[in-house]
Design a protein around this motif. Structure first.
Motif, PDB file in Angstrom:
ATOM      1  N   THR A 181       0.836  -1.208   0.000  1.00  0.00           N
ATOM      2  CA  THR A 181       0.000   0.000   0.000  1.00  0.00           C
ATOM      3  C   THR A 181       0.866   1.251   0.000  1.00  0.00           C
ATOM      4  O   THR A 181       0.548   2.240  -0.675  1.00  0.00           O
ATOM      5  CB  THR A 181      -0.927  -0.006   1.244  1.00  0.00           C
ATOM      6  N   GLY A 194       0.631   3.855  -2.886  1.00  0.00           N
ATOM      7  CA  GLY A 194       0.046   5.118  -2.454  1.00  0.00           C
ATOM      8  C   GLY A 194       1.028   6.289  -2.461  1.00  0.00           C
ATOM      9  O   GLY A 194       0.654   7.408  -2.091  1.00  0.00           O
ATOM     10  N   GLN A 219     -12.379   2.008  -6.179  1.00  0.00           N
ATOM     11  CA  GLN A 219     -11.182   1.232  -5.848  1.00  0.00           C
ATOM     12  C   GLN A 219     -10.184   2.113  -5.083  1.00  0.00           C
ATOM     13  O   GLN A 219     -10.083   3.308  -5.340  1.00  0.00           O
ATOM     14  CB  GLN A 219     -10.543   0.746  -7.145  1.00  0.00           C
ATOM     15  N   THR A 220      -9.451   1.493  -4.163  1.00  0.00           N
ATOM     16  CA  THR A 220      -8.431   2.209  -3.390  1.00  0.00           C
ATOM     17  C   THR A 220      -7.082   1.521  -3.577  1.00  0.00           C
ATOM     18  O   THR A 220      -7.024   0.392  -4.076  1.00  0.00           O
ATOM     19  CB  THR A 220      -8.776   2.165  -1.882  1.00  0.00           C
ATOM     20  N   GLU A 276      -5.387   0.326  -1.199  1.00  0.00           N
ATOM     21  CA  GLU A 276      -5.429  -0.852  -0.314  1.00  0.00           C
ATOM     22  C   GLU A 276      -6.039  -2.039  -1.067  1.00  0.00           C
ATOM     23  O   GLU A 276      -5.580  -3.182  -0.952  1.00  0.00           O
ATOM     24  CB  GLU A 276      -6.273  -0.564   0.941  1.00  0.00           C
ATOM     25  N   SER A 277      -7.079  -1.744  -1.841  1.00  0.00           N
ATOM     26  CA  SER A 277      -7.734  -2.811  -2.605  1.00  0.00           C
ATOM     27  C   SER A 277      -6.786  -3.375  -3.670  1.00  0.00           C
ATOM     28  O   SER A 277      -6.764  -4.591  -3.915  1.00  0.00           O
ATOM     29  CB  SER A 277      -9.007  -2.230  -3.250  1.00  0.00           C
ATOM     30  N   PRO A 325     -11.674   7.415  -9.261  1.00  0.00           N
ATOM     31  CA  PRO A 325     -10.895   8.108  -8.232  1.00  0.00           C
ATOM     32  C   PRO A 325      -9.550   8.643  -8.722  1.00  0.00           C
ATOM     33  O   PRO A 325      -8.951   9.475  -8.068  1.00  0.00           O
ATOM     34  CB  PRO A 325     -10.674   7.017  -7.173  1.00  0.00           C
TER      35      PRO A 325
END
Ligand code: SF4
Length: 347
Positions: A8, A12, A199-200, A202-203, A238
């Motif tokens: 992540t 990120g 969606q993130t 983390e996903s 996003p």
């Protein structure tokens, strides 16, 4: 394997600065070159038909998309494309189509596989990407000579899967199919879209852990690109398209680092977002490309998403492996070897 937190953190990291990823991509390329080599394997892509019984909310050829001109290649067109792949030294083809499970379709595929094997003296490797089928169908196609199957999960999150598919599409059924393919002897590939609405990072980290847990042999993943006229295209995503491209490249590199010996495709969707998208995929750790061999007259009708490249792939500048076998997943070969060794040691 990196932890969810580590994955992540990499995914990120601030987007926009390509320089941030240089070390990551260099590490992935070094691992690829050391484990599966520095050459790119080719699979000639044949888009058999854009008819589909499913209605995935993101897909440009979904059943409910009425603006699509539907087509089906003739046997002669399929066989001519397969012969072109074989004579060009590609080693293998991928047959892709919308999902159909009726007897006429499954029998036709079985027959075509047999004819492709015959015309190439058994030399052409065959991958199918034809969706969810019964175990019996997978078994028959394998017996006919198919040895690899690509079935993308699209997201490993059951909640997100439910948001991007109609209610009658079943995440668990897809998992069952992936398991059945493995049990029937296929080299199994899956993949996800990157940058979906909802969606993130983390996903996406979970997607990488999912690939590892499933012990996949190959992966085809790329940035999510809206298909005009589909329900999901109306939902805000996003990440910008440039950010999705960058995230997709990070996903390729992280997957190469966590599963060094699998085959990873540099997908067409990368190229749809950047003129050098395929090169960028290879420079992030991918080792497979799929030149499109579908007859040009219908290529525009297999439009899964916006801006899909329709022109022939320029292979100049790539270190491609020609006349060099099927380019099978080394990961698959090693797993098979381990199974044989452990069976021997138990005798
Ligand atoms: S993603 Fe595949 S199964 Fe879903 S509608 Fe498109 S072609 Fe059909």
């Amino acid at each position: 394997m990196m932890t969810r937190e580590e994955l992540t953190a990499v995914l990120g990291a601030p987007l926009g600065e390509a320089a941030n990823d240089r070390e990551l991509f260099a590490a992935a390329v070094e691992v690829r070159n050391r484990t599966v080599g520095d050459r790119v394997y080719l699979r000639g892509l044949i888009e058999l038909s854009n008819r589909c019984r499913k209605n995935c909310l993101y897909c440009g050829i979904r059943r409910g998309h009425l603006g699509v001109e539907r087509y089906e290649l003739t046997d002669e067109q399929v066989l001519a494309a397969a012969e072109r792949a074989w004579r060009s030294g590609y080693g293998s083809v991928v047959i892709q189509a919308g999902e159909r499970t009726d007897g006429a379709f499954t029998e036709r595929v079985e027959r075509l596989v047999g004819r492709m094997k015959t015309l190439s003296n058994g030399e052409l490797g065959i991958t199918l990407s034809l969706g969810e089928q019964s175990r019996e169908t997978y078994r028959r196609w394998f017996a006919a000579g198919v040895h690899r199957y690509l079935l993308r999960i699209e997201t490993s999150s059951p909640e997100l899967y439910a948001r991007i598919h109609p209610a009658d599409h079943d995440y668990d059924r897809r998992l069952e199919c992936l398991r059945a393919l493995r049990e029937e002897g296929y080299q199994v590939g899956t993949g996800v879209m990157i940058g979906l609405p909802g969606q993130t990072v983390e996903s996406l980290a979970d997607d990488l852990l999912f690939f590892k847990a499933l012990d996949i042999d190959m992966c085809g993943m790329g940035p999510y690109i809206e298909a005009p006229g589909t329900p999901l295209a109306a939902v805000e995503a996003p990440f910008s398209r440039a950010e999705r491209l960058q995230l997709a490249l990070r996903m390729i590199a992280l997957l190469r680092l966590s599963m060094p010996d699998i085959n990873i495709a540099s997908t067409t969707a990368l190229h749809a977002l950047h003129p050098q998208g395929r090169e960028l995929g290879v420079a992030a750790g991918a080792n497979v490309m799929m030149p499109n061999l579908t007859p040009e007259a219908v290529r525009g009708d297999y439009k899964l998403y916006d801006n899909k490249p329709l022109q022939d792939m320029d292979l100049q500048g790539f270190n491609v492996a020609l006349d060099n076998g099927w380019g099978d997943s080394r990961h698959f070969a090693l797993r098979r070897l381990n199974v044989c060794v452990s069976a021997e040691s138990q005798k």
